[in-house]
Design a protein around this motif. Sequence first.
Motif, PDB file in Angstrom:
ATOM      1  N   LYS A 262      48.915  32.385  46.373  1.00  0.00           N
ATOM      2  CA  LYS A 262      47.833  31.693  47.086  1.00  0.00           C
ATOM      3  C   LYS A 262      46.903  32.705  47.744  1.00  0.00           C
ATOM      4  CE  LYS A 262      46.899  28.262  50.694  1.00  0.00           C
ATOM      5  NZ  LYS A 262      47.507  27.288  51.664  1.00  0.00           N
ATOM      6  N   ASP A 263      47.461  33.695  48.403  1.00  0.00           N
ATOM      7  CA  ASP A 263      46.644  34.730  49.048  1.00  0.00           C
ATOM      8  C   ASP A 263      45.854  35.525  48.013  1.00  0.00           C
ATOM      9  OD1 ASP A 263      47.616  34.102  51.613  1.00  0.00           O
ATOM     10  OD2 ASP A 263      49.390  35.327  51.277  1.00  0.00           O
ATOM     11  N   THR A 264      46.476  35.789  46.864  1.00  0.00           N
ATOM     12  CA  THR A 264      45.809  36.537  45.800  1.00  0.00           C
ATOM     13  C   THR A 264      44.570  35.800  45.301  1.00  0.00           C
ATOM     14  OG1 THR A 264      47.925  37.473  45.103  1.00  0.00           O
ATOM     15  CG2 THR A 264      46.124  37.549  43.506  1.00  0.00           C
ATOM     16  N   ILE A 265      44.710  34.513  45.034  1.00  0.00           N
ATOM     17  CA  ILE A 265      43.586  33.713  44.534  1.00  0.00           C
ATOM     18  C   ILE A 265      42.495  33.579  45.587  1.00  0.00           C
ATOM     19  CG2 ILE A 265      42.909  31.419  43.712  1.00  0.00           C
ATOM     20  CD1 ILE A 265      45.719  31.211  42.450  1.00  0.00           C
ATOM     21  N   ASN A 266      42.878  33.345  46.826  1.00  0.00           N
ATOM     22  CA  ASN A 266      41.884  33.202  47.890  1.00  0.00           C
ATOM     23  C   ASN A 266      41.097  34.497  48.091  1.00  0.00           C
ATOM     24  OD1 ASN A 266      42.398  30.512  48.489  1.00  0.00           O
ATOM     25  ND2 ASN A 266      43.998  31.000  49.982  1.00  0.00           N
ATOM     26  N   ALA A 267      41.760  35.631  47.949  1.00  0.00           N
ATOM     27  CA  ALA A 267      41.053  36.913  48.071  1.00  0.00           C
ATOM     28  C   ALA A 267      40.035  37.063  46.948  1.00  0.00           C
ATOM     29  CB  ALA A 267      42.056  38.068  48.042  1.00  0.00           C
ATOM     30  N   MET A 268      40.402  36.648  45.728  1.00  0.00           N
ATOM     31  CA  MET A 268      39.458  36.726  44.614  1.00  0.00           C
ATOM     32  C   MET A 268      38.311  35.744  44.801  1.00  0.00           C
ATOM     33  SD  MET A 268      41.788  37.421  41.230  1.00  0.00           S
ATOM     34  CE  MET A 268      42.934  36.057  41.486  1.00  0.00           C
ATOM     35  N   ASP A 269      38.562  34.612  45.403  1.00  0.00           N
ATOM     36  CA  ASP A 269      37.484  33.644  45.665  1.00  0.00           C
ATOM     37  C   ASP A 269      36.469  34.224  46.646  1.00  0.00           C
ATOM     38  OD1 ASP A 269      36.269  31.082  45.341  1.00  0.00           O
ATOM     39  OD2 ASP A 269      37.108  30.455  47.269  1.00  0.00           O
ATOM     40  N   ARG A 270      36.972  34.921  47.676  1.00  0.00           N
ATOM     41  CA  ARG A 270      36.057  35.572  48.625  1.00  0.00           C
ATOM     42  C   ARG A 270      35.256  36.677  47.934  1.00  0.00           C
ATOM     43  NH1 ARG A 270      40.626  34.756  51.982  1.00  0.00           N
ATOM     44  NH2 ARG A 270      41.411  36.864  51.542  1.00  0.00           N
ATOM     45  N   ALA A 271      35.907  37.421  47.064  1.00  0.00           N
ATOM     46  CA  ALA A 271      35.201  38.476  46.325  1.00  0.00           C
ATOM     47  C   ALA A 271      34.163  37.881  45.387  1.00  0.00           C
ATOM     48  CB  ALA A 271      36.211  39.309  45.540  1.00  0.00           C
ATOM     49  N   ALA A 272      34.469  36.721  44.798  1.00  0.00           N
ATOM     50  CA  ALA A 272      33.521  36.052  43.906  1.00  0.00           C
ATOM     51  C   ALA A 272      32.288  35.592  44.679  1.00  0.00           C
ATOM     52  CB  ALA A 272      34.200  34.868  43.228  1.00  0.00           C
ATOM     53  N   HIS A 274      31.060  36.990  47.390  1.00  0.00           N
ATOM     54  CA  HIS A 274      30.300  38.196  47.702  1.00  0.00           C
ATOM     55  C   HIS A 274      29.576  38.712  46.457  1.00  0.00           C
ATOM     56  CE1 HIS A 274      29.571  42.463  48.680  1.00  0.00           C
ATOM     57  NE2 HIS A 274      29.592  42.092  49.950  1.00  0.00           N
ATOM     58  N   TYR A 275      30.210  38.575  45.304  1.00  0.00           N
ATOM     59  CA  TYR A 275      29.665  39.071  44.037  1.00  0.00           C
ATOM     60  C   TYR A 275      28.429  38.272  43.613  1.00  0.00           C
ATOM     61  CZ  TYR A 275      29.661  40.130  38.978  1.00  0.00           C
ATOM     62  OH  TYR A 275      29.319  40.490  37.699  1.00  0.00           O
ATOM     63  N   GLY A 344      39.571  43.436  47.672  1.00  0.00           N
ATOM     64  CA  GLY A 344      38.634  43.480  48.779  1.00  0.00           C
ATOM     65  C   GLY A 344      37.422  42.613  48.499  1.00  0.00           C
ATOM     66  N   GLU A 345      36.751  42.178  49.537  1.00  0.00           N
ATOM     67  CA  GLU A 345      35.622  41.268  49.393  1.00  0.00           C
ATOM     68  C   GLU A 345      34.517  41.874  48.529  1.00  0.00           C
ATOM     69  OE1 GLU A 345      33.313  38.348  52.447  1.00  0.00           O
ATOM     70  OE2 GLU A 345      33.230  40.498  52.932  1.00  0.00           O
ATOM     71  N   ASP A 346      34.333  43.183  48.574  1.00  0.00           N
ATOM     72  CA  ASP A 346      33.237  43.824  47.842  1.00  0.00           C
ATOM     73  C   ASP A 346      33.685  44.473  46.527  1.00  0.00           C
ATOM     74  OD1 ASP A 346      34.706  45.920  48.826  1.00  0.00           O
ATOM     75  OD2 ASP A 346      32.975  47.097  49.491  1.00  0.00           O
ATOM     76  N   ASN A 347      34.925  44.257  46.124  1.00  0.00           N
ATOM     77  CA  ASN A 347      35.454  44.970  44.951  1.00  0.00           C
ATOM     78  C   ASN A 347      34.674  44.672  43.679  1.00  0.00           C
ATOM     79  OD1 ASN A 347      39.070  45.211  45.635  1.00  0.00           O
ATOM     80  ND2 ASN A 347      37.303  46.112  46.644  1.00  0.00           N
ATOM     81  N   PHE A 348      34.400  43.399  43.394  1.00  0.00           N
ATOM     82  CA  PHE A 348      33.647  43.048  42.182  1.00  0.00           C
ATOM     83  C   PHE A 348      32.217  43.592  42.271  1.00  0.00           C
ATOM     84  CE2 PHE A 348      36.286  38.864  41.779  1.00  0.00           C
ATOM     85  CZ  PHE A 348      37.426  39.613  41.571  1.00  0.00           C
ATOM     86  N   SER A 349      31.625  43.467  43.463  1.00  0.00           N
ATOM     87  CA  SER A 349      30.235  43.892  43.659  1.00  0.00           C
ATOM     88  C   SER A 349      30.070  45.396  43.489  1.00  0.00           C
ATOM     89  CB  SER A 349      29.741  43.473  45.049  1.00  0.00           C
ATOM     90  OG  SER A 349      29.859  42.074  45.226  1.00  0.00           O
ATOM     91  N   ARG A 350      31.063  46.177  43.927  1.00  0.00           N
ATOM     92  CA  ARG A 350      30.977  47.635  43.811  1.00  0.00           C
ATOM     93  C   ARG A 350      31.310  48.113  42.399  1.00  0.00           C
ATOM     94  NH1 ARG A 350      30.276  51.076  48.050  1.00  0.00           N
ATOM     95  NH2 ARG A 350      30.942  52.729  46.632  1.00  0.00           N
ATOM     96  N   ALA A 351      32.222  47.429  41.721  1.00  0.00           N
ATOM     97  CA  ALA A 351      32.689  47.911  40.416  1.00  0.00           C
ATOM     98  C   ALA A 351      31.699  47.641  39.294  1.00  0.00           C
ATOM     99  CB  ALA A 351      34.040  47.271  40.086  1.00  0.00           C
ATOM    100  N   MET A 352      31.116  46.458  39.262  1.00  0.00           N
ATOM    101  CA  MET A 352      30.339  46.052  38.091  1.00  0.00           C
ATOM    102  C   MET A 352      29.074  46.876  37.837  1.00  0.00           C
ATOM    103  SD  MET A 352      32.364  44.048  36.758  1.00  0.00           S
ATOM    104  CE  MET A 352      31.294  43.887  35.332  1.00  0.00           C
ATOM    105  N   LYS A 448      35.738  53.993  47.374  1.00  0.00           N
ATOM    106  CA  LYS A 448      35.283  52.922  48.272  1.00  0.00           C
ATOM    107  C   LYS A 448      35.782  51.547  47.810  1.00  0.00           C
ATOM    108  CE  LYS A 448      32.842  55.428  51.145  1.00  0.00           C
ATOM    109  NZ  LYS A 448      33.244  55.560  52.575  1.00  0.00           N
ATOM    110  N   ILE A 449      36.266  51.475  46.577  1.00  0.00           N
ATOM    111  CA  ILE A 449      36.852  50.218  46.101  1.00  0.00           C
ATOM    112  C   ILE A 449      38.312  50.206  46.545  1.00  0.00           C
ATOM    113  CG2 ILE A 449      37.469  48.837  44.081  1.00  0.00           C
ATOM    114  CD1 ILE A 449      35.103  50.025  42.622  1.00  0.00           C
ATOM    115  N   ARG A 450      38.596  49.478  47.592  1.00  0.00           N
ATOM    116  CA  ARG A 450      39.951  49.446  48.140  1.00  0.00           C
ATOM    117  C   ARG A 450      40.475  48.016  48.147  1.00  0.00           C
ATOM    118  NH1 ARG A 450      39.665  53.967  53.054  1.00  0.00           N
ATOM    119  NH2 ARG A 450      38.866  55.636  51.715  1.00  0.00           N
ATOM    120  N   TYR A 451      41.722  47.912  47.801  1.00  0.00           N
ATOM    121  CA  TYR A 451      42.370  46.605  47.726  1.00  0.00           C
ATOM    122  C   TYR A 451      43.794  46.741  48.232  1.00  0.00           C
ATOM    123  CZ  TYR A 451      43.707  48.982  43.410  1.00  0.00           C
ATOM    124  OH  TYR A 451      44.146  49.902  42.507  1.00  0.00           O
ATOM    125  N   ILE A 452      44.347  45.647  48.713  1.00  0.00           N
ATOM    126  CA  ILE A 452      45.708  45.663  49.249  1.00  0.00           C
ATOM    127  C   ILE A 452      46.680  45.370  48.117  1.00  0.00           C
ATOM    128  CG2 ILE A 452      47.322  44.566  50.838  1.00  0.00           C
ATOM    129  CD1 ILE A 452      44.959  43.959  52.664  1.00  0.00           C
TER     130      ILE A 452
END
Length: 611
Positions: A262-272, A274-275, A344-352, A448-452
């Motif tokens: 659940k936490d994994t999916i919610n983190a990706m939703d927040r990143a989406a 931001h993306y 992280g919230e900015d992971n998709f935004s920084r990577a793409m 700068k792309i950091r994730y837990i």
Amino acid sequence: MSDLEDKREQINFISVDSAPKRFAGPVSEWQAPKMLVLFTLLAAGQLWLVNTELMAGIFPNRDYVFSAHTGRHAIAIRIFLISFFATFAGFSSGNVYVRALFGLDLVLTFIAGCAVFDLANVLAHFALGSSFSLHFSAIASGLFGFAVYSFKLLERGFMPARIRIEHIPVSQMRALLRLGVTIAIAAGIAIWVGGMKLQAVEVMRSWTLLGGIGPGVFLFLPVLFAQLYFLAIYDVFMAKKTNFKPAVSVIVPAHNESYIIKDTINAMDRAAKHYGGDVHILIMNNNSTDDTEEIARETLNACKAAKGRVINVPKPGKSNALNAGLDACETEFLIRVDADTLVGEDNFSRAMPYFTDPAVGVVGGVPVPPGGALFDRARLLEVLVKHGFYSVAMGAVNGVVGIPGMFVVYRTHHPRYLGGFVEGMNGEDTDISLRIGELGFHSVVDPKIRYISEVPSSYSHMREQRMRWFRSIYHISSRCRDLIYGPNMTLRGKVILPYMLVNSARRAMLVPLIIFGILEWGLAFNENTPIVWQSIVAVTTGAPAIMAVVASLLNGVPKGILALPEYLIFRVLRAYFTLESMLSILIDVRGEDLERVIRLDIIPNKPNRVA
């Protein structure tokens, strides 16, 4: 994250990937201790023997050295390695006959190599009137012993079959120029410091174990990698910052992840959110026996920015789940995320945006631990050193071998072209990144792309994870040995993979080496030995401590330095797990010809998933 930490305490993870049945067997928790006891007895007996009056006349250097080298060594490295080879083979995975052949192969190959060193010394004495130093001989013997161990294990262990690695040459002029200049600067600084007559330098020189290596050699690698790190940071800073938001698919292999999915999916939703682009989450439910599927469906339905679905993959194995996700992917770009990773919230935004450069094929970042559990503080320093420093630095010379599958972005075409993720072995994430690199594409590690990423909180879970991880370098090197033995002169194949193998051997021998140093110092059979207790401590605290401090500061995490004592202890535990991992490798009665050339080609878009 206290709730998550409490749940982590209950995890005792195991899967088919913990010990791939063709390549690894179970290792009792008593196997390594029993081996170390026998190693101690065998080593102590030989140290006593070479220091008796009779044997001292044959071996005046108090080691199995057959020519008159000048100077002295810190430890009897040849006795150490022969003791280790014999006892390791005796406790390896195989019947008595197989273990005996393996031990003889290790010992006799090592003795033959040492004979060559000593013969060269005799010839140098007669031809030039001078001998090599025993200091040099000890270092050469040690490095040769590491290589013998790693390549004989690769040769005699049951390993994944060799495949043809498709290599597309691209210009390496920039990388070679950078490497040449940085090596020259690092060597110059090392020679300068090594030549200093300062008392502090002399003390440092006497406080190292393998052959009395001084601070000049000690400084070479840190100075080299520091330069490469700043070059890589420059590259990251200069990379295109275009607002690039293509549709992406995120595949998440999940096996019994109800505690965190659940936490994994919610983190990706927040990143989406931001993306800002379309994000499709594919939860690959891989033969779970808990509530992973139900929790994932419910959480996906509640997502606000991302869309997703659960796909059941009944055949166990992470690669099976990954390949099912690869088949289901309908977007140009693919993000792989482990089920225990909180992006992280900015992971998709920084990577793409990196993919606006057509030369970029893989993008990853730096995992950080959740915090609060037994190993988390030590793990923080470990990832800052390995992923936040060394991996970033290797990007400066296009030398990144693998990017961990916790969070990594690919062009979907590449893993499909290469036949998908290899099944039935450890290290499928490194395998695919390495092969994409050999297709001529660049791998980027952005600090700068950091994730837990989850860190095991129990000894048994950490042991399972590390045995799986440390075995993977052999699986990858075997499967991709076309790079090592093939004609293509690549940095990964000719330098980095062999170095990783030798380094794995060094790590597997660390605990026995500490024991051996204590024997030499404590028993004091050789009254002329220069070894002091500080040299034994320096093996685990010298260079590792300096690199940990440097990596913490460069990554902007100075608080990590506070975990230095735990990290240094963890490194010893990690070395012990490496030894156990190597003992799990199944040994064959016959050695394989590693250089045998195969005549198989990778067929684009055709399955090549069997190890």
